[in-house]
Design a protein around this motif. Sequence first.
Motif, short mmCIF file in Angstrom:
data_model
loop_
_atom_site.label_atom_id
_atom_site.label_comp_id
_atom_site.label_asym_id
_atom_site.label_seq_id
_atom_site.Cartn_x
_atom_site.Cartn_y
_atom_site.Cartn_z
N THR A 58 -25.63 62.19 -7.22
CA THR A 58 -24.77 63.37 -7.14
C THR A 58 -24.16 63.68 -8.51
N TYR A 59 -23.70 62.63 -9.19
CA TYR A 59 -23.10 62.81 -10.52
C TYR A 59 -24.12 63.36 -11.52
N LEU A 60 -25.33 62.81 -11.51
CA LEU A 60 -26.35 63.27 -12.45
C LEU A 60 -26.83 64.68 -12.14
N SER A 61 -26.75 65.10 -10.87
CA SER A 61 -27.17 66.46 -10.52
C SER A 61 -26.21 67.51 -11.08
N GLN A 77 -12.45 74.21 -15.91
CA GLN A 77 -12.21 73.45 -14.67
C GLN A 77 -12.48 74.31 -13.45
N MET A 78 -12.04 75.56 -13.49
CA MET A 78 -12.26 76.47 -12.36
C MET A 78 -13.75 76.76 -12.17
N ARG A 79 -14.46 76.99 -13.26
CA ARG A 79 -15.90 77.21 -13.14
C ARG A 79 -16.61 75.98 -12.58
N PHE A 80 -16.20 74.81 -13.08
CA PHE A 80 -16.80 73.57 -12.61
C PHE A 80 -16.53 73.35 -11.13
N GLY A 85 -17.83 71.85 -6.72
CA GLY A 85 -16.71 71.34 -5.94
C GLY A 85 -17.13 70.51 -4.73
N ALA A 86 -18.12 70.97 -4.00
CA ALA A 86 -18.57 70.23 -2.81
C ALA A 86 -19.19 68.90 -3.20
N ALA A 87 -19.96 68.89 -4.28
CA ALA A 87 -20.57 67.63 -4.73
C ALA A 87 -19.52 66.66 -5.23
N LEU A 88 -18.49 67.17 -5.89
CA LEU A 88 -17.40 66.33 -6.38
C LEU A 88 -16.64 65.70 -5.22
N CYS A 89 -16.38 66.47 -4.18
CA CYS A 89 -15.70 65.94 -2.99
C CYS A 89 -16.57 64.91 -2.28
N PHE A 112 -12.38 67.10 4.47
CA PHE A 112 -10.93 66.97 4.36
C PHE A 112 -10.49 67.04 2.90
N ILE A 113 -11.20 66.37 2.02
CA ILE A 113 -10.85 66.40 0.60
C ILE A 113 -10.98 67.82 0.06
N ARG A 114 -12.05 68.50 0.44
CA ARG A 114 -12.30 69.86 -0.05
C ARG A 114 -11.24 70.84 0.42
#
Length: 162
Positions: A58-61, A77-80, A85-89, A112-114
Amino acid sequence: MDITLERAIQREAADALLNIGISIPLKEFRLPFRKRPVKLRVTLKRPYMSGQIQFAQTYLSMEVTAEQMVAFTKDEQMRFMAKHGAALCRMIAYTICVGPVRWLFVRPVSWFIRNCVEQHIILAAAQKFVSLMGTDPFIPIIRLAERTNPMKLRLSRAAKGS
């Protein structure tokens, strides 16, 4: 200054190796008749190997490094967050849900995190945990395996050749 930086790195490595984890606040609730708010906290722990593989994929994607994430401006940060956002959560959910039945809980925890956790907590948790992930804990194991090669003659048997 080098000594304090070196000690900080050693402490982070020790935390990761001992699987103490990183405690983060997820949500703050205000209850009536209580002065202080109740904080829901979780501990991010190093996942098992299958979770580490999914975390790394997920991180490498996302095609971004931890150093780049630290240097983001608010606009970046907003663009990222909009793009990943879903992958980060999901990455954070992999570190919360550790165990053999984690696949049952990764999607609800990610949701929940998202939807309930503030953005700065998500970014800080991702930056901190990405810096702890890596192959450093496996380096001593690889060195030990190299030293105990069964095909290599041991010191006591080198003279005889047996």
